[in-house]
Design a protein around this motif. Structure first.
Motif, PDB file in Angstrom:
ATOM      1  N   UNK A  32       0.735  -1.192   0.010  1.00  0.00           N
ATOM      2  CA  UNK A  32       0.146  -0.170  -0.101  1.00  0.00           C
ATOM      3  C   UNK A  32       0.739   1.306  -0.011  1.00  0.00           C
ATOM      4  N   UNK A  33       0.247   2.530  -0.380  1.00  0.00           N
ATOM      5  CA  UNK A  33       1.074   3.611  -0.618  1.00  0.00           C
ATOM      6  C   UNK A  33       1.762   4.049   0.697  1.00  0.00           C
ATOM      7  N   UNK A  34       0.859   4.029   1.795  1.00  0.00           N
ATOM      8  CA  UNK A  34       1.467   4.351   3.166  1.00  0.00           C
ATOM      9  C   UNK A  34       2.598   3.683   3.644  1.00  0.00           C
ATOM     10  N   UNK A  35       2.651   2.308   3.174  1.00  0.00           N
ATOM     11  CA  UNK A  35       3.944   1.679   3.514  1.00  0.00           C
ATOM     12  C   UNK A  35       5.025   1.971   2.662  1.00  0.00           C
ATOM     13  N   UNK A  36       4.876   2.197   1.288  1.00  0.00           N
ATOM     14  CA  UNK A  36       5.803   2.620   0.748  1.00  0.00           C
ATOM     15  C   UNK A  36       6.446   3.867   0.999  1.00  0.00           C
ATOM     16  N   UNK A  37       5.673   4.926   1.461  1.00  0.00           N
ATOM     17  CA  UNK A  37       6.088   6.322   2.078  1.00  0.00           C
ATOM     18  C   UNK A  37       6.922   5.926   3.364  1.00  0.00           C
ATOM     19  N   UNK A  38       6.305   4.928   4.106  1.00  0.00           N
ATOM     20  CA  UNK A  38       7.263   4.512   5.315  1.00  0.00           C
ATOM     21  C   UNK A  38       8.707   4.074   5.142  1.00  0.00           C
ATOM     22  N   UNK A  39       8.713   3.226   4.035  1.00  0.00           N
ATOM     23  CA  UNK A  39      10.141   2.433   3.496  1.00  0.00           C
ATOM     24  C   UNK A  39      10.910   3.796   3.201  1.00  0.00           C
ATOM     25  N   UNK A  40      10.221   4.529   2.405  1.00  0.00           N
ATOM     26  CA  UNK A  40      11.050   5.873   2.088  1.00  0.00           C
ATOM     27  C   UNK A  40      11.744   6.634   2.898  1.00  0.00           C
ATOM     28  N   UNK A  41      11.005   6.820   3.933  1.00  0.00           N
ATOM     29  CA  UNK A  41      11.225   7.780   5.102  1.00  0.00           C
ATOM     30  C   UNK A  41      12.298   7.147   6.005  1.00  0.00           C
TER      31      UNK A  41
END
Length: 347
Positions: free
Chosen positions: A22-31
């Motif tokens: 999900x997009x939220x997890x992708x953002x968490x990984x990037x951060x």
């Protein structure tokens, strides 16, 4: 050779779209990657300013470290090597304690009471058997907690590596072995230390699964690590994960890699940069913007500077503190040594 798991390609394209989270997890990984890269870059600057000791950079390996550590929960165990500051920080190690550790301060030798994180291992491969022991202890207690241990490609040539895999397989220990193949054991290339070209296949000799992952693709690393952690929690035993990456930075800040390798291969791996890869993907999907990048950079800078202030505020260590954090209860020998140090200080 085993298939190399890759979900996002070097150019930021989706290779296995069906495996995208999900997009939220992708953002968490990037951060998470941006956070530990900021630390790595600032740590080198602190060393150059004379405010930190010898430090082993991990730049370029952020996906391998953050992606695996994020698959754990707070009650699990993490056993990092000296190059795994990124994994430790992602798992929950306070930045100021990490700075203190690389300043050789006792304030960095112990971890928060609620964090099952071991201090950075400098001996090669000794953490693998220790992780098996912790995993078996959790199993005997009836929990579903797991242990995760890191190692480099050079460590896979040590006896501890093989003993740990055999021990874990025979006893079905809930442990995940992370093998970061970054191409170098100090100045020795992987091709010199072993004829093997797929280190994940070594798992087969011990009857456990082996997975080979693109170590610069954090989505693939997280996917493989989460699957292995889930297997371990459900009682299916250990897994060996080889993350194929590259040590683009020097072995330590005191190393000159130009003495043993050309920069051509390094440039090739810089083009596979894990942070830029995920950022490109997110921007292409409209999930990230330059404005958000600027805001994140400011957030990370403020967090790091506050941590440096806390690290600077730690009191100067006393000589006897070198004997602390060795055993929970000091041994008679440690007590005698402590008294000897105190006597010498008084005299």
């Amino acid at each position: 050779m085993s298939e190399l798991l890759q979900i996002i390609g070097p150019g930021g394209e989706a290779v296995r779209p069906e495996l995208l989270p999900e997009p939220a997890l992708l953002e968490q990984l990037y951060r998470a990657m941006r956070r530990i890269r900021h630390f790595d870059e600032r740590a080198v600057i602190l060393h150059r300013q004379g405010r930190m000791g010898v430090y082993p950079p991990f730049g370029g390996m952020e996906a391998s470290q953050a992606g695996s550590a994020l698959a754990l929960r707070r009650s699990d165990w993490l056993f990092p090597t000296y190059r795994d500051s990124g994994a430790a920080l992602t798992y929950g190690m306070p930045i100021e304690r990490c700075i203190a550790y690389w300043r050789t301060s006792p304030h960095g030798w112990s971890m928060p009471e609620d964090l099952k994180l071991l201090p950075f291992y400098v001996p090669i491969a000794t953490q693998y058997p220790h992780a098996v022991g912790a995993a078996l202890a959790e199993k005997m207690r009836g929990t579903d907690n797991v242990a995760m241990a890191f190692i480099g490609d050079g460590g896979s040539s040590e006896g501890d590596f093989h003993e740990a895999l055999n021990f874990a397989g025979a006893l079905n220990a809930p442990v995940v072995f992370m093998l970061q193949n970054n191409g170098w054991a100090i100045s020795v290339p992987t091709s010199t230390q072993t004829k093997a070209t797929d280190l994940s296949l070594r798992a087969q000799g011990y009857g456990i699964p082996g997975v080979r992952v693109d170590g610069n693709d954090i989505v693939a690393v997280y996917h493989a690590a989460l699957e292995a952690v889930t297997r371990a929690r459900s009682g299916e035993g250990p897994t060996l994960i080889e993350t194929v990456t590259y040590r683009v930075k020097p072995h330590t800040v005191s190393d000159d890699p130009g003495r043993y390798r050309t920069e051509e291969a390094t440039r090739t791996w810089l083009e596979r940069d894990p942070v830029r890869r995920l950022k490109t993907f997110l921007e292409g999907r409209g999930l990230w913007s330059e404005e958000r990048e600027v805001a994140l950079e400011a957030e990370l800078m403020a967090e790091f500077e506050q941590a440096v202030e806390r690290a600077d505020a730690f009191p100067e260590p006393e000589p006897v503190e070198i004997l602390e954090h060795v055993f929970k209860e000091p041994t008679p020998a440690l007590r005698r040594q402590r008294e000897q140090i105190l006597e010498e200080l008084r005299g």
